[in-house]
Design an enzyme around this catalytic site. Structure first.
Site, mmCIF file in Angstrom:
data_model
loop_
_atom_site.group_PDB
_atom_site.id
_atom_site.type_symbol
_atom_site.label_atom_id
_atom_site.label_comp_id
_atom_site.label_asym_id
_atom_site.label_seq_id
_atom_site.Cartn_x
_atom_site.Cartn_y
_atom_site.Cartn_z
ATOM 1 N N MET A 23 0.848 -1.195 0.000
ATOM 2 C CA MET A 23 0.000 0.000 0.000
ATOM 3 C C MET A 23 0.883 1.246 0.000
ATOM 4 O O MET A 23 0.436 2.343 0.369
ATOM 5 C CB MET A 23 -0.928 -0.009 1.225
ATOM 6 C CG MET A 23 -1.879 -1.211 1.197
ATOM 7 S SD MET A 23 -3.414 -0.954 2.109
ATOM 8 C CE MET A 23 -2.793 -0.634 3.741
ATOM 9 N N GLY A 24 2.139 1.082 -0.396
ATOM 10 C CA GLY A 24 3.050 2.224 -0.469
ATOM 11 C C GLY A 24 3.581 2.608 0.899
ATOM 12 O O GLY A 24 3.552 1.816 1.834
ATOM 13 N N ALA A 25 4.077 3.865 1.007
ATOM 14 C CA ALA A 25 4.786 4.329 2.207
ATOM 15 C C ALA A 25 5.892 3.311 2.526
ATOM 16 O O ALA A 25 5.993 2.797 3.638
ATOM 17 C CB ALA A 25 3.835 4.518 3.391
ATOM 18 N N HIS A 27 9.120 1.144 3.290
ATOM 19 C CA HIS A 27 10.170 1.239 4.310
ATOM 20 C C HIS A 27 11.072 0.007 4.207
ATOM 21 O O HIS A 27 10.882 -0.827 3.307
ATOM 22 C CB HIS A 27 9.555 1.377 5.707
ATOM 23 C CG HIS A 27 8.516 0.314 5.999
ATOM 24 N ND1 HIS A 27 8.829 -1.021 6.149
ATOM 25 C CD2 HIS A 27 7.167 0.394 6.137
ATOM 26 C CE1 HIS A 27 7.729 -1.701 6.388
ATOM 27 N NE2 HIS A 27 6.705 -0.882 6.381
ATOM 28 N N GLY A 29 11.151 -2.722 5.667
ATOM 29 C CA GLY A 29 10.433 -4.001 5.611
ATOM 30 C C GLY A 29 10.069 -4.351 4.172
ATOM 31 O O GLY A 29 10.269 -5.492 3.725
ATOM 32 N N HIS A 30 9.565 -3.360 3.433
ATOM 33 C CA HIS A 30 9.243 -3.600 2.020
ATOM 34 C C HIS A 30 10.525 -3.886 1.234
ATOM 35 O O HIS A 30 10.524 -4.693 0.298
ATOM 36 C CB HIS A 30 8.546 -2.382 1.412
ATOM 37 C CG HIS A 30 7.197 -2.091 2.016
ATOM 38 N ND1 HIS A 30 6.969 -1.012 2.824
ATOM 39 C CD2 HIS A 30 6.019 -2.755 1.911
ATOM 40 C CE1 HIS A 30 5.693 -1.006 3.199
ATOM 41 N NE2 HIS A 30 5.100 -2.052 2.668
ATOM 42 N N LYS A 145 4.945 -10.419 9.475
ATOM 43 C CA LYS A 145 4.371 -9.570 10.528
ATOM 44 C C LYS A 145 2.846 -9.668 10.460
ATOM 45 O O LYS A 145 2.192 -9.776 11.481
ATOM 46 C CB LYS A 145 4.805 -8.116 10.365
ATOM 47 C CG LYS A 145 4.148 -7.204 11.391
ATOM 48 C CD LYS A 145 4.696 -5.802 11.345
ATOM 49 C CE LYS A 145 4.195 -5.016 10.146
ATOM 50 N NZ LYS A 145 2.767 -4.628 10.253
ATOM 51 N N VAL A 172 10.944 -7.524 9.531
ATOM 52 C CA VAL A 172 12.118 -6.644 9.684
ATOM 53 C C VAL A 172 11.819 -5.698 10.845
ATOM 54 O O VAL A 172 10.698 -5.204 10.988
ATOM 55 C CB VAL A 172 12.376 -5.852 8.381
ATOM 56 C CG1 VAL A 172 13.512 -4.855 8.558
ATOM 57 C CG2 VAL A 172 12.675 -6.816 7.250
ATOM 58 N N SER A 181 6.741 -0.808 10.176
ATOM 59 C CA SER A 181 5.370 -0.686 9.671
ATOM 60 C C SER A 181 5.168 0.739 9.174
ATOM 61 O O SER A 181 5.700 1.689 9.766
ATOM 62 C CB SER A 181 4.379 -0.978 10.800
ATOM 63 O OG SER A 181 3.094 -0.495 10.460
HETATM 64 O O1 PAF Z 1 -0.175 -5.874 3.557
HETATM 65 C C1 PAF Z 1 -0.568 -4.922 2.846
HETATM 66 O O2 PAF Z 1 0.111 -3.928 2.636
HETATM 67 C C2 PAF Z 1 -1.955 -5.016 2.208
HETATM 68 O O3 PAF Z 1 -2.862 -5.654 3.050
HETATM 69 C C3 PAF Z 1 -1.936 -5.669 0.817
HETATM 70 C C4 PAF Z 1 -1.495 -7.110 0.871
HETATM 71 C C5 PAF Z 1 -1.018 -4.894 -0.111
HETATM 72 C C6 PAF Z 1 -3.348 -5.645 0.208
HETATM 73 O O4 PAF Z 1 -3.828 -4.352 0.075
#
Ligand code: PAF
Length: 276
Positions: A23-25, A27, A29-30, A145, A172, A181
């Protein structure tokens, strides 16, 4: 790196495509999810990141409107993480105004976060199913998480036969143990100072279990006491569950997990730990 905003513009590919839904933002972890996706895609493969704040998974009056949307930063993040493709649609592109079909998992969704956020996992399953159809990945990476989300996605993939491998990625953490988060940025300075109590509580539960304690009430009480050292924390749930069924259990079994959701003000943080 190419950026696509419409469903019809997303190219098909003969390469192995690995998707990181977000969902963007973005960090650290991503960043780890993307790193794992790159590894899973192989040198000839393709890493796709979707960035979509999905209105369907937010409660009315929840934080959908104020959810951070740092478009340029996210694109820069993906570029430097060597992402090949971003899919960043608008809500109107994803959902027709008379949209009336959704995807619902009806067992694992009834506990933990599903109890406190009715409809949340229907929103998650619906958008993830749509992303799977639009981007046709060979594999997709989700963080541990959001343990319940990962379990539900695995169930959905199994039950409706998506030919997609689901890869779970370890959580992470910041240096003080707080799980990374996008919502951490909502915390005030004092809340942020107190938030590592969540990880400390989970480690205490794990320590007791490692010492041979089996009883859920004793383990959870000990964890609750650690959370109580953070006066701004308000527990939404703290449960010992079977990691496969996500049902609460009275004593530690081979496949057990302590999961929690805790509010600091309006900010709801989740975390979990496996027990030995
Ligand atoms: O974990 C998330 O960021 C969201 O729940 C996801 C999997 C991108 C679905 O909108």
């Amino acid at each position: 790196m190419e950026i696509f905003r419409t469903v019809s513009s997303v190219p098909a590919t003969a390469k192995r495509r690995v998707l990181v839904p977000t969902m963007g933002a973005l960090h650290r972890g991503h960043g780890e999810l993307i790193r794992i996706a790159r590894e899973a895609a192989g040198s000839d493969g393709e890493v796709a990141v979707s960035i979509f704040v999905n209105p369907l998974q937010f409660a009315p009056g929840g934080d959908f409107e104020k959810y951070p949307r740092p478009e340029t930063d996210d694109e820069e993040f993906c570029r430097s993480a060597d992402v090949d493709l971003i899919f960043r649609p608008s809500p109107e592109e994803m959902y027709a105004s008379d949209f009336s079909v959704s995807v619902e998992e009806t067992s694992l969704s009834n506990t933990l976060c599903g109890k406190s956020r009715p409809g949340h996992f229907r929103g998650v399953c619906t958008v993830v199913a749509k992303l799977f159809h639009i981007l046709t990945p060979d594999a997709a990476v989700f963080g541990e998480k959001d343990f319940q989300q990962l379990a539900i996605i695995r169930r959905m993939v199994r039950d409706v036969n998506f030919p997609i491998e689901i890869i779970g990625a370890p959580t992470v953490r910041e240096a003080d143990g707080l799980a990374c988060s996008s919502r951490n940025q909502y915390l005030s300075q004092t809340e942020r100072q107190q938030a590592p109590a969540l990880r400390a509580a989970l480690l205490e539960a794990q320590r007791l279990a490692a010492q041979g304690e089996r009883a859920a009430p004793i383990i959870l009480d000990a964890a609750r006491k650690v959370i109580a050292t953070a006066p701004l924390a308000r527990i939404d749930y703290l449960e010992l569950v079977n990691a496969e069924t996500l049902q609460p259990i009275e004593s530690v079994q081979p496949n057990s997990l302590v999961a929690l959701a805790v509010f600091f003000g309006q900010t709801r943080l989740i975390d979990n730990i496996r027990l030995p």
